[in-house]
Design an enzyme around this catalytic site. Structure first.
Site, PDB file in Angstrom:
ATOM      1  N   ASP A 109      -7.201   5.785  -0.741  1.00 55.87           N
ATOM      2  CA  ASP A 109      -6.236   5.115  -1.613  1.00 55.87           C
ATOM      3  C   ASP A 109      -5.814   6.090  -2.706  1.00 55.87           C
ATOM      4  O   ASP A 109      -6.650   6.609  -3.444  1.00 55.87           O
ATOM      5  CB  ASP A 109      -6.875   3.866  -2.228  1.00 55.87           C
ATOM      6  CG  ASP A 109      -5.858   2.932  -2.869  1.00 55.87           C
ATOM      7  OD1 ASP A 109      -4.699   3.346  -3.054  1.00 55.87           O
ATOM      8  OD2 ASP A 109      -6.223   1.791  -3.180  1.00 55.87           O
ATOM      9  N   ASP A 128       0.656   4.402   0.208  1.00 55.31           N
ATOM     10  CA  ASP A 128      -0.369   5.072  -0.592  1.00 55.31           C
ATOM     11  C   ASP A 128      -1.794   4.816  -0.121  1.00 55.31           C
ATOM     12  O   ASP A 128      -2.742   5.198  -0.819  1.00 55.31           O
ATOM     13  CB  ASP A 128      -0.244   4.656  -2.058  1.00 55.31           C
ATOM     14  CG  ASP A 128      -0.540   3.177  -2.269  1.00 55.31           C
ATOM     15  OD1 ASP A 128      -0.274   2.385  -1.346  1.00 55.31           O
ATOM     16  OD2 ASP A 128      -1.027   2.806  -3.356  1.00 55.31           O
ATOM     17  N   GLU A 129      -1.988   4.213   1.028  1.00 63.05           N
ATOM     18  CA  GLU A 129      -3.352   3.983   1.497  1.00 63.05           C
ATOM     19  C   GLU A 129      -3.398   3.921   3.014  1.00 63.05           C
ATOM     20  O   GLU A 129      -2.410   3.598   3.677  1.00 63.05           O
ATOM     21  CB  GLU A 129      -3.948   2.714   0.902  1.00 63.05           C
ATOM     22  CG  GLU A 129      -3.237   1.441   1.281  1.00 63.05           C
ATOM     23  CD  GLU A 129      -3.951   0.192   0.767  1.00 63.05           C
ATOM     24  OE1 GLU A 129      -5.189   0.129   0.844  1.00 63.05           O
ATOM     25  OE2 GLU A 129      -3.250  -0.712   0.291  1.00 63.05           O
TER      26      GLU A 129
END
Length: 497
Positions: free
Chosen positions: A22, A117-118
């Site tokens: 993350d 983003d993860e």
């Protein structure tokens, strides 16, 4: 409930070889990486209009209470005057995201991006019996930082559930490995709100039962959870309270929806005004549907009232279609089902039940057994408070924006290169350049038409700021930079962005 109907514990892997990576405060971290003068300062990424919301708050801004999804006006009141507000630049974020995901793909091909983003990754094939998993996790984290310049957090667990909770516990910028013997001590003290599928509404219901931690939740009989959350939701709560999650890491993600939404600067009053405002939102949603070359069968309309109550209604057609008239008509049918009588601040349209195969929608009067635009089901999904999540549903990444905001994308450079601009086309955070100063970014647009520009990049260090008059000297919109310092082409934000 009989014992036979109770969920049974799945067989999980012996070692914590599912990773969850993350990127910390991702959008704001990109801005701080590219604009050295922003480092250490509160940064809010989001819209700049009167009804805008925060997409991401930097850790410095979070110290003052700012957070994602908060009204921008409220976040600015909480933060000090030194806070900087910039609009999102999805082309830059996508370039950084690709570098972060590359760090995982250097270790394994089994990478499942969850949002921009993860991502999850299955590293089982990359480790041996004697592999130090904490060292492996640290290596991935450091490689991601080396490739992108950004801090990331990484968790390892025997399941996706535990891996994601571990990465959350590792923030900011750490690693956390939770093995089989550590799972119960790690899980039981967590607040129940930390679990997937437990949103504000379900957390409030559980709180009425005295359920505030995972340990409290695990003590609840299955029958009680079924009464609180229904068959699917209650069963899911029972499983996740025990850390039972045997979902594999999947490299193929089926697209579930495509949509758009828009928050209005002033509330809409009257059904005719609301109906007229729906069409531009439908247009944006249709454009996204076309971009992904899929057909849709279900049309969902979201209406957020001035009171922040959110109404959601859906219409399901007889078969998947790409026919714009049929989908638009279904959206208006869903809006009428909402029976809106109060002022409206936001409208959203999402297409669900997507399919790569569309069937021709015959016009009215053709030799068809039924009007295909007439819904076979008109579902009232329900009225909910803004931000509520259904019990037992899986939340996707915190910074994931499920539907693009109509008109929210700031104007950017054309695909052909720099474009001379005016103050009216600019917003804080956009990339600009002058022949004399080179590359910079918009800090503020003045009422007199002048633009405050700070000239700096990640390579230059903190730069100087000056006022530029676009009427008197050339000021051009240019492409943003990627983590390698090279320009990246602007492209429409993906649904996962």
């Amino acid at each position: 409930m009989s014992f036979d109907r109770a969920p049974h514990a799945p067989v999980l892997r012996a070692r914590p070889t599912i990773a969850h990576l993350d990127a910390d405060a991702f959008f704001a971290a990109v801005e701080q990486h590219q604009r050295p003068s922003l480092r250490g300062r509160p940064v809010l990424v989001g819209g700049v209009g009167p009804r805008s919301v925060v997409a991401t708050a930097s850790y410095e801004a979070r110290q003052y209470g700012a957070r994602s999804a908060m009204p921008m006006e409220q976040a600015r009141r909480l933060c000090p005057p030194s806070t900087v507000v910039v609009v999102p630049r999805f082309a830059a974020y996508s370039a950084y995201s690709a570098r972060i995901m590359a760090a995982l793909r250097e270790v394994t091909d089994l990478v499942e991006p969850v949002s921009i983003d993860e991502a999850f990754a299955d590293v089982a094939a990359a480790v041996g019996p004697e592999t130090d998993l904490e060292a492996l996790a640290t290596g991935i984290r450091e490689r991601a930082r080396e490739l992108s310049g950004l801090p990331v957090s990484l968790g390892l667990g025997r399941s996706k559930l535990v891996a994601k909770l571990a990465s959350e516990a590792a923030k900011p910028g750490g690693v956390r490995v939770v093995g089989a013997d550590d799972e119960d001590p790690f899980l039981l003290d967590l607040p129940v709100r930390a679990l997937w599928g437990v949103g504000p509404v379900s957390a409030a219901r559980l709180d009425e039962l005295g359920v505030r931690t995972v340990a409290d939740l695990r003590r609840q009989p299955l029958d009680t959870l079924l009464l609180v959350a229904g068959e699917a939701g209650g069963t899911n709560l029972y499983r996740i309270a025990r850390g039972w999650d045997d979902r594999p890491v999947s490299t193929v993600r089926e697209r579930k929806s495509a949509g758009a939404e828009h928050t209005f600067d002033t509330d809409l009053h009257g059904r005719s005004a609301i109906a007229a405002a729906l069409d531009p939102v439908v247009d944006a949603a249709l454009a996204r549907l076309e971009r992904h070359a899929v057909a849709a069968r279900t049309v969902v309309v979201k209406v957020r009232l001035a009171s922040f109550t959110t109404l959601t209604r859906s219409v399901t057609l007889s078969r998947p279609t790409t026919d714009e008239g049929a989908l638009r008509d279904a959206a208006h049918r869903a809006l009428r089902l909402a029976d809106v009588t109060e002022p409206v601040r936001l409208l959203g349209v999402a297409f669900h039940a997507l399919s790569e195969h569309a069937q021709l929608m015959l016009p009215l009067g053709a030799d068809a057994p039924e009007d295909p635009a007439v819904p076979i089901a008109a579902e009232v999904v329900g009225a909910e408070a803004a931000g509520d999540e259904a019990v037992g549903t899986e939340a996707v990444g915190a910074e994931s924006v499920g539907a693009e905001s109509v008109g929210a994308e700031a104007p950017g450079a054309a695909a052909t290169g720099p474009v001379r601009t005016t103050a009216a086309l600019l917003a804080p955070g956009l990339d600009v350049a002058t022949p004399a100063d080179g590359r910079g970014w918009v800090v503020r647009v003045g009422d007199d038409g002048r633009v405050a520009v700070r000239f700096e990049t990640a390579r230059t260090g903190p730069g100087y700021q000056r006022w530029v008059d676009p009427e008197a000297e050339e000021l051009a919109l240019i492409e943003p930079l990627g983590p390698d310092g090279e320009p990246v082409r602007a492209s429409p934000a993906d649904d996962d962005a």
